[in-house]
Design a protein around this motif. Structure first.
Motif, PDB file in Angstrom:
ATOM      1  N   LEU A   1       0.836  -1.206   0.000  1.00 38.31           N
ATOM      2  CA  LEU A   1       0.000   0.000   0.000  1.00 38.31           C
ATOM      3  C   LEU A   1       0.864   1.247   0.000  1.00 38.31           C
ATOM      4  O   LEU A   1       1.866   1.330   0.727  1.00 38.31           O
ATOM      5  N   HIS A   2       0.450   2.212  -0.814  1.00 39.69           N
ATOM      6  CA  HIS A   2       1.069   3.544  -0.818  1.00 39.69           C
ATOM      7  C   HIS A   2      -0.007   4.561  -0.480  1.00 39.69           C
ATOM      8  O   HIS A   2      -1.089   4.552  -1.059  1.00 39.69           O
ATOM      9  N   ILE A   3       0.300   5.448   0.475  1.00 37.40           N
ATOM     10  CA  ILE A   3      -0.659   6.485   0.861  1.00 37.40           C
ATOM     11  C   ILE A   3       0.097   7.718   1.339  1.00 37.40           C
ATOM     12  O   ILE A   3       1.135   7.608   1.995  1.00 37.40           O
ATOM     13  N   GLU A   4      -0.415   8.889   0.993  1.00 36.63           N
ATOM     14  CA  GLU A   4       0.186  10.154   1.400  1.00 36.63           C
ATOM     15  C   GLU A   4      -0.808  10.929   2.264  1.00 36.63           C
ATOM     16  O   GLU A   4      -2.004  10.953   1.956  1.00 36.63           O
ATOM     17  N   TRP A   5      -0.311  11.556   3.341  1.00 37.00           N
ATOM     18  CA  TRP A   5      -1.194  12.268   4.264  1.00 37.00           C
ATOM     19  C   TRP A   5      -0.527  13.552   4.757  1.00 37.00           C
ATOM     20  O   TRP A   5       0.692  13.666   4.770  1.00 37.00           O
ATOM     21  N   MET A   6      -1.377  14.497   5.151  1.00 38.11           N
ATOM     22  CA  MET A   6      -0.867  15.792   5.599  1.00 38.11           C
ATOM     23  C   MET A   6      -1.705  16.328   6.755  1.00 38.11           C
ATOM     24  O   MET A   6      -2.934  16.337   6.701  1.00 38.11           O
ATOM     25  N   VAL A   7      -1.010  16.764   7.804  1.00 40.57           N
ATOM     26  CA  VAL A   7      -1.632  17.512   8.894  1.00 40.57           C
ATOM     27  C   VAL A   7      -1.610  18.981   8.483  1.00 40.57           C
ATOM     28  O   VAL A   7      -0.581  19.473   8.015  1.00 40.57           O
ATOM     29  N   PRO A   8      -2.704  19.718   8.621  1.00 37.63           N
ATOM     30  CA  PRO A   8      -2.711  21.115   8.159  1.00 37.63           C
ATOM     31  C   PRO A   8      -1.703  21.981   8.913  1.00 37.63           C
ATOM     32  O   PRO A   8      -1.444  21.774  10.099  1.00 37.63           O
ATOM     33  N   ALA A   9      -1.133  22.951   8.192  1.00 41.55           N
ATOM     34  CA  ALA A   9      -0.124  23.836   8.796  1.00 41.55           C
ATOM     35  C   ALA A   9      -0.691  24.631   9.957  1.00 41.55           C
ATOM     36  O   ALA A   9       0.043  25.038  10.865  1.00 41.55           O
ATOM     37  N   SER A  10      -1.993  24.865   9.948  1.00 43.78           N
ATOM     38  CA  SER A  10      -2.646  25.661  10.993  1.00 43.78           C
ATOM     39  C   SER A  10      -3.048  24.838  12.207  1.00 43.78           C
ATOM     40  O   SER A  10      -3.802  25.308  13.062  1.00 43.78           O
TER      41      SER A  10
END
Length: 276
Positions: A120-129
């Motif tokens: 599995l490949h997955i990309e995630w991001m926590v918001p900068a704010s």
């Protein structure tokens, strides 16, 4: 007999005995030499068939291989449903990503398809704010096998853990096997930047009497860094108490809507390769 004659006789006898023993140790003049083992051939250990199937890799590490199932290509959530009622997933899609949306009442989402062993490949991001601290700072979870409603299954944690600045228990930080194993290192990127998980999942198997035949195993690369190497899981994720196994054959992949004010978490570029 004189002493000199006795000594001469003893010497002669000892020479006879020595000659006999020496003769016994020597091979007969015409005896065949021991056969040498045949010389090994390197071709004996060469395997030529079957040929592995050809897979065309993406042009970059983030692009999709030719044999992968695309779970999110940036345009829609057609491969996902709401865990609670199996309705279409209600998270927000835009800008090539999708984002947790509690206002829609969507809750956790999972894939329509079920999987056993996979990559599995997955990309995630926590918001900068992002605001908050500890487990309240960008909390979500990737469930490698969703074995029931709610948070049932095997969870790989998602959280803001950049530079270890967010203080929390290490088996609850980003890339931990939640409440079981901390990652071997912390290559997390700061809030507002994309993180990448590349995962090899080996599902558990069970005997007819429902006992564990082989436990689940997982290998995880976090932003290209190996943080779990074929780790043997102790069972399904639990928040309180000790993990344990319950039988299943295959299961969806689940993403968690944690329910705290630190969201929204965003995801993009998700694909899976079945290995079974």
């Amino acid at each position: 007999m004189k002493t000199s004659n006795i000594l001469k006789a003893a010497f002669s006898m000892s020479m006879v005995i020595f000659s006999v023993e020496l003769s016994a140790q020597q091979p007969a003049p015409n005896a065949a030499s021991p056969a040498r083992p045949p010389r090994a051939n390197p071709a004996d250990t060469e395997v030529w068939e079957p040929l592995p199937p050809v897979v065309t890799p993406g042009k970059t590490l983030n692009e999709v291989p030719s044999d992968a199932i695309v779970l999110f290509d940036g345009s829609n959530l057609d491969e996902w449903i709401t865990v609670k009622d199996k309705s279409p997933a209600k998270w927000t899609v835009g800008g090539g990503m999708f984002t947790v949306n509690k206002k829609t009442g969507g809750g956790n989402i999972e894939t329509k398809r079920s999987f056993k062993d996979y990559q599995l490949h997955i990309e995630w991001m926590v918001p900068a704010s992002i605001q908050g601290a500890g487990q309240g700072r960008g909390n979500s979870g990737l469930f490698l096998a969703s074995t029931g409603g709610g948070d049932a299954g095997y969870e790989l944690q998602i959280l803001d853990s950049y530079n270890n600045e967010n203080k929390t228990y290490v088996n609850g930080m980003a890339a931990s096997i939640y409440k079981q194993f901390a990652p071997a290192s912390n290559p997390a990127k700061k809030a507002g930047e994309w993180n990448v998980y590349d995962i090899s999942w080996k599902a558990p198997t069970f005997n007819e009497d429902r006992t564990v035949k082989s436990p689940a195993r997982v290998t995880v690369l976090f932003n290209g860094v190996l943080v779990h190497n074929n780790v043997e899981l102790l069972g399904e994720t639990v928040f309180i108490g000790k993990p344990s196994y319950k039988p299943y054959v295959s299961a969806p992949i689940k993403l968690q809507s944690h329910g705290d004010p630190s969201e929204p978490i965003s995801f993009r570029n998700i694909w899976v390769r079945e290995l079974n």
